[in-house]
Scaffold this motif. Sequence first.
Motif, PDB file in Angstrom:
ATOM      1  N   UNK A  95      -4.376   1.781   6.378  1.00  0.00           N
ATOM      2  CA  UNK A  95      -4.091   3.014   7.121  1.00  0.00           C
ATOM      3  C   UNK A  95      -2.603   3.149   7.404  1.00  0.00           C
ATOM      4  N   UNK A  96      -1.995   2.057   7.890  1.00  0.00           N
ATOM      5  CA  UNK A  96      -0.561   2.096   8.154  1.00  0.00           C
ATOM      6  C   UNK A  96       0.227   2.289   6.868  1.00  0.00           C
ATOM      7  N   UNK A  97      -0.227   1.648   5.783  1.00  0.00           N
ATOM      8  CA  UNK A  97       0.461   1.788   4.508  1.00  0.00           C
ATOM      9  C   UNK A  97       0.437   3.197   3.972  1.00  0.00           C
ATOM     10  N   UNK A  98      -0.704   3.889   4.130  1.00  0.00           N
ATOM     11  CA  UNK A  98      -0.789   5.280   3.678  1.00  0.00           C
ATOM     12  C   UNK A  98       0.158   6.167   4.484  1.00  0.00           C
ATOM     13  N   UNK A  99       0.227   5.930   5.803  1.00  0.00           N
ATOM     14  CA  UNK A  99       1.142   6.717   6.641  1.00  0.00           C
ATOM     15  C   UNK A  99       2.590   6.486   6.223  1.00  0.00           C
TER      16      UNK A  99
ATOM     17  N   UNK B 225       0.828  -1.210   0.000  1.00  0.00           N
ATOM     18  CA  UNK B 225       0.000   0.000   0.000  1.00  0.00           C
ATOM     19  C   UNK B 225       0.859   1.254   0.000  1.00  0.00           C
ATOM     20  N   UNK B 226       1.959   1.236   0.753  1.00  0.00           N
ATOM     21  CA  UNK B 226       2.840   2.406   0.839  1.00  0.00           C
ATOM     22  C   UNK B 226       3.471   2.719  -0.517  1.00  0.00           C
ATOM     23  N   UNK B 227       3.989   1.695  -1.181  1.00  0.00           N
ATOM     24  CA  UNK B 227       4.654   1.912  -2.465  1.00  0.00           C
ATOM     25  C   UNK B 227       3.640   2.265  -3.547  1.00  0.00           C
TER      26      UNK B 227
END
Length: 602
Positions: free
Chosen positions: A117-121, A28-30
């Motif tokens: 949520x954690x991935x977006x942060x 999600x972060x990438x």
Amino acid sequence: MLFKLSLTGIKSRFKDYLVLFSGLVMAAAIFYMFETLATNHSFIKANSTLALAPFIFQFGSILLAIITFVYILYANSFLLSMRKRDYGLFMMLGAKSGKLGQLIFIETLAIGVLSLLMGVIVGIGLTTLVGQLLIQRLDATALHFSAFYGPALVVTVLFFLVLFIVAALMNQRVLRKTPVLALLKSTAQPAHVQVRPAKTVSQVIFGLVSLAIGYVAMHQIGTLQMLGIAIALVTIVVGTYLVFNSLFTWLLTRLKRHTAFASRGLNNFTLAQLNFRIFDYNRMLALVTLLFALALGAITTGMGFQKNIKLFTESAPYDVVLHDPTASIKQAATKIDIKKQNHYMYKVGANTVYFSRDQFDQQPVYVQKPWRKNQTTTKYQLTYGREMNQQNPLLWQQSLQELLLPRDSQKTIKLVDQATFAQTSGRTQQLTTIVARDFFAELPTIKRVTQLDQRHNKVATSYDMGSTKYDAYQMMNGLLSGFEFMGFFLGVAFLAMLASCLMFKILSGAASDRTRYRMLDKIGTRQRLLRGAIAKEIGVLFLLPGVVGVIHVLFGLQMFTTTGLLPHAYHDLWLPFLIFLVLYSLYYLLTVKLYQNIVLKK
């Protein structure tokens, strides 16, 4: 009540969910980072150096989305298999399948939302870091750049929510169609499958032949084009599965029959463990191998693309080309450590640009060489005016057009003698070509002089791969640096996914192995030997995909050398391989530690 039960279920399997959670957070972060860099049009428009970023990072987002979809479905099937016995017990106690379906839906969605949520942060943090590094690498400004970008956030949230809802619905469907007895016996070990020599040999041969066809197709990608990619994709996937389904099973059987090796320490026990599970592991090992090849290949090609910036830049013959330079531009140009400088005169008509052939006899100009097979960059040679009549006019006309301003570059080039040139109507204009002793050492000064010339002639920043090294540098730096970042972070995301899948499968059988290792402990087996046996067993499961994945990458790089995208693809392979090996080893050590904590007596 269902929400409370779902949280209790997540808590009871926290370590298992943590493995899935880490892979989803990274994906999600990438994905968010790629979307932010690809869709922030105000930032891209204000920084023309980043004009190629949308294509690069949107391509990365699509590729990551496909792999993430497969990963989520695969990982959720593992987690569902771990919880099947619990759900079976609930049904034995009177719980309705509809309520259990809601329970598993909430569990799956809860894990997805938390990881999202954690991935977006994490993605906002990554975007801040990578965005600044990319801006610095591309020599751009940070106008309109923001790590928090609303449209990218919306796309990321919608994409992952849809994935999690699909996964939750599939888990519901599987649960409702599985009988209670099958749920209760879900932790039972599969029966040992008898190895049939004839079938094994045929699968080995067919698997190796499939891999060979795929490797040849990648080598001949220049001829086969898209057909070669399709052939390689099918044959390598099929060949990888067959190799794991036959060759490694046969090797384990042979090692077990090798008395000297099998009787050393706990090797016989380790081989029995692997031989007992290998049929259940084949599909997963094949998937992990393909993800391994994608991850290592993404990091290797990304770093390889960046190293080729100098190669593509040096192909242009001139460092700076000035058009009617003013006194201030000439003064700025004197600060360049000049190796060679020429001045040419020309006149511009309605549809024609006139040059004096005589000045090229005194100051030869660089003209393109005819294009040859397997050539990766344009080649130039110094040419005198009297030689131009003996050459293909398209070559020297195009070479001279590249030296002109954009408004004149489409006009016909005509060479005349000095007397005719003097009588030709129009204002005489000056063209100055400069070659520095070291382009990259003089890059800041070259950039300033080029920008002064562009402002003086009211020319927008150019990306043409023409006769100016600075223009070639801008284009290739923007393209290849973007591929470098995309490759590295795609590789990290794929690594997190493949390691998660492998850890899921290994740790899912740890509970049933506890009895075997405790029995060995009770009969006096030393803890050192038990830990060594665990390290060997898990090491084999990590090593096999790694070896085959490395072979896939080494052959896959042929696609880039053949097409000229990476002429030196095999140069300095040790660095990306070392980076990947260190990260992969960390996942291996973590898996061994978690497995030991489960099966060994504390």
